[in-house]
Motif scaffolding. Structure first.
Motif, PDB file in Angstrom:
ATOM      1  N   MET A   1     -48.422  -9.166  -0.971  1.00 45.22           N
ATOM      2  CA  MET A   1     -47.821  -7.701  -0.701  1.00 45.22           C
ATOM      3  C   MET A   1     -47.085  -7.307  -1.886  1.00 45.22           C
ATOM      4  O   MET A   1     -46.444  -8.090  -2.829  1.00 45.22           O
ATOM      5  CB  MET A   1     -46.558  -7.957   0.276  1.00 45.22           C
ATOM      6  N   ALA A   2     -47.035  -6.204  -2.337  1.00 42.54           N
ATOM      7  CA  ALA A   2     -46.697  -5.649  -3.475  1.00 42.54           C
ATOM      8  C   ALA A   2     -45.173  -5.689  -3.573  1.00 42.54           C
ATOM      9  O   ALA A   2     -44.566  -5.382  -2.571  1.00 42.54           O
ATOM     10  CB  ALA A   2     -47.368  -4.189  -3.771  1.00 42.54           C
ATOM     11  N   GLU A   3     -44.607  -5.955  -4.760  1.00 44.11           N
ATOM     12  CA  GLU A   3     -43.069  -5.808  -4.515  1.00 44.11           C
ATOM     13  C   GLU A   3     -42.567  -4.668  -5.195  1.00 44.11           C
ATOM     14  O   GLU A   3     -43.166  -4.055  -6.093  1.00 44.11           O
ATOM     15  CB  GLU A   3     -42.539  -7.252  -5.526  1.00 44.11           C
ATOM     16  N   THR A   4     -41.595  -4.235  -4.692  1.00 46.09           N
ATOM     17  CA  THR A   4     -41.083  -2.744  -5.138  1.00 46.09           C
ATOM     18  C   THR A   4     -39.731  -3.122  -6.043  1.00 46.09           C
ATOM     19  O   THR A   4     -39.481  -4.192  -6.215  1.00 46.09           O
ATOM     20  CB  THR A   4     -40.418  -2.076  -3.765  1.00 46.09           C
ATOM     21  N   ALA A   5     -39.454  -1.993  -6.479  1.00 45.90           N
ATOM     22  CA  ALA A   5     -37.858  -2.279  -7.474  1.00 45.90           C
ATOM     23  C   ALA A   5     -36.888  -2.918  -6.813  1.00 45.90           C
ATOM     24  O   ALA A   5     -36.104  -3.486  -7.336  1.00 45.90           O
ATOM     25  CB  ALA A   5     -37.695  -0.918  -8.079  1.00 45.90           C
ATOM     26  N   THR A   6     -36.845  -2.766  -5.494  1.00 49.50           N
ATOM     27  CA  THR A   6     -35.675  -3.168  -4.663  1.00 49.50           C
ATOM     28  C   THR A   6     -36.090  -4.759  -4.191  1.00 49.50           C
ATOM     29  O   THR A   6     -35.187  -5.085  -3.531  1.00 49.50           O
ATOM     30  CB  THR A   6     -35.272  -2.190  -3.393  1.00 49.50           C
ATOM     31  N   ASP A   7     -36.865  -5.083  -4.409  1.00 54.12           N
ATOM     32  CA  ASP A   7     -37.422  -6.534  -3.971  1.00 54.12           C
ATOM     33  C   ASP A   7     -36.499  -7.573  -4.261  1.00 54.12           C
ATOM     34  O   ASP A   7     -36.294  -7.622  -5.724  1.00 54.12           O
ATOM     35  CB  ASP A   7     -38.692  -6.973  -4.132  1.00 54.12           C
ATOM     36  N   GLY A 197     -39.026 -20.540  -6.266  1.00 55.10           N
ATOM     37  CA  GLY A 197     -37.645 -20.738  -6.326  1.00 55.10           C
ATOM     38  C   GLY A 197     -36.845 -19.391  -6.231  1.00 55.10           C
ATOM     39  O   GLY A 197     -35.850 -19.306  -5.333  1.00 55.10           O
ATOM     40  N   GLN A 198     -37.102 -18.232  -6.446  1.00 57.69           N
ATOM     41  CA  GLN A 198     -36.871 -16.978  -6.208  1.00 57.69           C
ATOM     42  C   GLN A 198     -36.938 -16.531  -4.858  1.00 57.69           C
ATOM     43  O   GLN A 198     -36.012 -15.946  -4.594  1.00 57.69           O
ATOM     44  CB  GLN A 198     -37.274 -15.786  -7.256  1.00 57.69           C
ATOM     45  N   VAL A 199     -38.126 -17.112  -4.271  1.00 54.30           N
ATOM     46  CA  VAL A 199     -37.839 -16.610  -2.896  1.00 54.30           C
ATOM     47  C   VAL A 199     -36.916 -17.445  -1.921  1.00 54.30           C
ATOM     48  O   VAL A 199     -36.361 -16.808  -1.059  1.00 54.30           O
ATOM     49  CB  VAL A 199     -39.396 -16.859  -2.113  1.00 54.30           C
ATOM     50  N   LEU A 200     -36.706 -18.764  -2.447  1.00 53.69           N
ATOM     51  CA  LEU A 200     -35.809 -19.573  -1.840  1.00 53.69           C
ATOM     52  C   LEU A 200     -34.318 -18.792  -1.870  1.00 53.69           C
ATOM     53  O   LEU A 200     -33.783 -18.546  -0.949  1.00 53.69           O
ATOM     54  CB  LEU A 200     -35.652 -21.043  -2.404  1.00 53.69           C
ATOM     55  N   LYS A 201     -34.086 -18.151  -3.113  1.00 58.37           N
ATOM     56  CA  LYS A 201     -32.773 -17.782  -3.265  1.00 58.37           C
ATOM     57  C   LYS A 201     -32.650 -16.292  -2.117  1.00 58.37           C
ATOM     58  O   LYS A 201     -31.514 -16.188  -1.879  1.00 58.37           O
ATOM     59  CB  LYS A 201     -32.438 -17.226  -4.833  1.00 58.37           C
ATOM     60  N   ALA A 202     -33.908 -15.704  -2.266  1.00 54.51           N
ATOM     61  CA  ALA A 202     -33.712 -14.358  -1.589  1.00 54.51           C
ATOM     62  C   ALA A 202     -33.485 -14.816   0.019  1.00 54.51           C
ATOM     63  O   ALA A 202     -32.643 -14.097   0.820  1.00 54.51           O
ATOM     64  CB  ALA A 202     -35.133 -13.701  -1.688  1.00 54.51           C
ATOM     65  N   ILE A 203     -34.073 -16.048   0.508  1.00 56.29           N
ATOM     66  CA  ILE A 203     -33.902 -16.555   1.778  1.00 56.29           C
ATOM     67  C   ILE A 203     -32.589 -16.737   2.128  1.00 56.29           C
ATOM     68  O   ILE A 203     -32.024 -16.522   3.107  1.00 56.29           O
ATOM     69  CB  ILE A 203     -35.041 -17.342   2.226  1.00 56.29           C
ATOM     70  N   ARG A 204     -31.931 -17.366   1.234  1.00 52.22           N
ATOM     71  CA  ARG A 204     -30.608 -17.738   1.336  1.00 52.22           C
ATOM     72  C   ARG A 204     -29.552 -16.875   1.283  1.00 52.22           C
ATOM     73  O   ARG A 204     -28.838 -16.962   2.103  1.00 52.22           O
ATOM     74  CB  ARG A 204     -30.221 -18.719   0.312  1.00 52.22           C
ATOM     75  N   GLU A 205     -29.916 -15.797   0.634  1.00 43.81           N
ATOM     76  CA  GLU A 205     -28.898 -14.520   0.471  1.00 43.81           C
ATOM     77  C   GLU A 205     -29.052 -13.587   1.781  1.00 43.81           C
ATOM     78  O   GLU A 205     -28.055 -13.324   2.209  1.00 43.81           O
ATOM     79  CB  GLU A 205     -29.017 -13.932  -0.855  1.00 43.81           C
ATOM     80  N   ASN A 206     -30.540 -13.429   2.103  1.00 47.43           N
ATOM     81  CA  ASN A 206     -30.551 -12.562   3.132  1.00 47.43           C
ATOM     82  C   ASN A 206     -31.911 -12.774   3.754  1.00 47.43           C
ATOM     83  O   ASN A 206     -32.904 -12.044   3.306  1.00 47.43           O
ATOM     84  CB  ASN A 206     -30.563 -11.040   2.355  1.00 47.43           C
ATOM     85  N   GLU A 207     -31.985 -13.626   4.845  1.00 49.52           N
ATOM     86  CA  GLU A 207     -32.923 -14.031   5.242  1.00 49.52           C
ATOM     87  C   GLU A 207     -33.718 -12.856   5.941  1.00 49.52           C
ATOM     88  O   GLU A 207     -35.050 -12.581   6.003  1.00 49.52           O
ATOM     89  CB  GLU A 207     -32.724 -15.362   6.252  1.00 49.52           C
ATOM     90  N   PRO A 208     -33.188 -12.183   6.789  1.00 52.00           N
ATOM     91  CA  PRO A 208     -33.667 -10.790   7.495  1.00 52.00           C
ATOM     92  C   PRO A 208     -34.508  -9.795   6.636  1.00 52.00           C
ATOM     93  O   PRO A 208     -35.696  -9.783   6.887  1.00 52.00           O
ATOM     94  CB  PRO A 208     -32.626 -10.440   8.426  1.00 52.00           C
ATOM     95  N   SER A 212     -38.385  -8.975   6.557  1.00 57.28           N
ATOM     96  CA  SER A 212     -38.971  -7.746   6.468  1.00 57.28           C
ATOM     97  C   SER A 212     -39.761  -7.483   5.430  1.00 57.28           C
ATOM     98  O   SER A 212     -40.587  -6.522   5.473  1.00 57.28           O
ATOM     99  CB  SER A 212     -37.694  -6.793   6.378  1.00 57.28           C
ATOM    100  N   LEU A 213     -39.599  -8.144   4.205  1.00 55.48           N
ATOM    101  CA  LEU A 213     -40.643  -7.922   3.127  1.00 55.48           C
ATOM    102  C   LEU A 213     -42.098  -8.768   3.339  1.00 55.48           C
ATOM    103  O   LEU A 213     -42.993  -8.618   2.496  1.00 55.48           O
ATOM    104  CB  LEU A 213     -39.849  -8.365   1.828  1.00 55.48           C
ATOM    105  N   GLY A 214     -42.219  -9.453   4.284  1.00 60.10           N
ATOM    106  CA  GLY A 214     -43.545 -10.058   4.563  1.00 60.10           C
ATOM    107  C   GLY A 214     -43.488 -11.377   4.518  1.00 60.10           C
ATOM    108  O   GLY A 214     -44.644 -12.058   4.295  1.00 60.10           O
ATOM    109  N   TYR A 215     -42.341 -12.157   3.815  1.00 59.69           N
ATOM    110  CA  TYR A 215     -42.256 -13.691   3.474  1.00 59.69           C
ATOM    111  C   TYR A 215     -42.467 -14.504   4.759  1.00 59.69           C
ATOM    112  O   TYR A 215     -41.588 -13.958   5.718  1.00 59.69           O
ATOM    113  CB  TYR A 215     -41.207 -13.912   2.553  1.00 59.69           C
ATOM    114  N   ARG A 216     -43.243 -15.484   4.827  1.00 59.10           N
ATOM    115  CA  ARG A 216     -43.024 -16.312   5.865  1.00 59.10           C
ATOM    116  C   ARG A 216     -41.995 -17.405   5.585  1.00 59.10           C
ATOM    117  O   ARG A 216     -42.234 -18.316   5.006  1.00 59.10           O
ATOM    118  CB  ARG A 216     -44.404 -16.970   6.081  1.00 59.10           C
TER     119      ARG A 216
END
Length: 326
Positions: A1-7, A197-208, A212-216
């Protein structure tokens, strides 16, 4: 999935994963230099104990500080690996490195099995599920024949590293423990600063939003849970070689409490905080041993004062004062 500037998750080519900052390189270099001379300044067994618990705290911090998952049962992997490594060395005659690897592999499998069930719940329910499984491991260690019951597995032989280098002396074993601990911490550092690790931080900060960005999300949670259990097992397996012992203390719920204390005191969500917290707690236990049962109370008072005065932990406060990420 392509990442946007707000990802919220940087790509592999982003600055977050482009290399180790000079400050961190300098800290690791100073830390390694200090550890190389430490056994000539203090009792090597004390230094090895501090390193094992530093790795344990760093492994727990990966789960809580970066994954946002609070586990009350990490003693299961620390102590479980300790028992397996001790049994492998004493009964199966494994060399130190094979015994440690066997204990670590057992912790990884246990973490995978428990994690697959625990991640189905969130928040306090997740924490209580991990505690329940840890208590099951504790009672298994108490009742199983090969664990020695209340006596544990004693007189674990240290053997020869790779079948060549004798590990009988504390000094020789120290450098083996140093290699294991330092290598483990560097691996954890790389995991934290990778795209994973960056995905982990994203899940920690805002899981929903991560969902929505497509991460399992559940796959990432299971992966970080298993990795944390693996490194906790590495610490426990190494500790069994240091003390030539695996005991119920290693799998008791209080051990899980201690690693939480180490992580929070040093600085949750920082790289070096758990290392500082573990060293402080081990030093307190060592130098306040003459106070007997009062040691636990003294630790509790210090923890409360530390939280009140340094809410972000010791390293967290230093990072805020210096404006640097530690």
């Amino acid at each position: 999935m392509a990442e946007t500037a707000t990802d919220p998750v940087p790509s592999a080519a982003s600055p977050a994963s482009s290399g180790m900052p000079m400050l961190h390189k300098a800290i690791f270099a100073i830390l390694l230099a200090a550890l190389l001379v430490l056994p000539f300044l203090v009792y090597p067994v004390f230094a090895m104990k501090a390193m094992c618990f530093a790795l344990f705290a760093a492994a727990f911090n990966l789960l809580l500080g970066f994954g946002g998952l609070l586990s009350f049962g990490h003693a299961a992997y620390f102590g479980g690996a300790s028992y397996i490594a001790a049994h492998a060395a004493k009964v199966w005659g494994f060399t130190p490195e094979l015994a440690v690897l066997t204990g670590t592999a057992a912790a990884a499998l246990l973490g995978l099995a428990i994690g697959a069930l625990a991640i189905r719940r969130q928040g306090i329910y997740f924490a209580m599920v991990t505690l329940a499984f840890a208590q099951m491991v504790y009672f298994f260690a108490l009742q199983a024949e090969f664990t020695g019951g209340e006596d544990g597995i004693q007189s674990v032989p240290r053997g020869d590293l790779f079948g060549i280098v004798p590990m009988g002396s504390n000094l020789a074993l120290y450098f083996f423990v140093l290699a294991v601990t330092f290598g483990g911490i560097l691996c954890l550092y790389r995991i934290v600063h990778s795209p994973f690790g960056q995905v982990l931080k994203a899940i920690r900060e805002n899981e929903p939003r991560a969902i929505s960005l497509g991460y399992r999300v559940n796959r990432y949670k299971l992966a970080v849970f298993t990795l944390s259990a693996t490194f906790a097992g590495l610490a426990g397996a190494t500790k069994s070689q240091v003390f030539q012992l695996a005991s119920l203390t290693d799998v008791h719920w209080s051990m899980s409490g201690e690693v939480v204390l180490m992580t929070l005191l040093g600085g949750m969500g920082t790289i070096f905080g758990p290392l500082v917290g573990a060293t402080v707690i081990v030093a307190l236990q060592n130098y306040l041993a003459s106070f007997g049962a009062w040691v636990t109370i003294i630790q509790g008072v210090i923890f409360v004062l530390g939280v009140l005065l340094f809410r972000e932990g010791i390293v967290g406060v230093l990072a805020r004062w210096t404006g640097r990420r530690l």
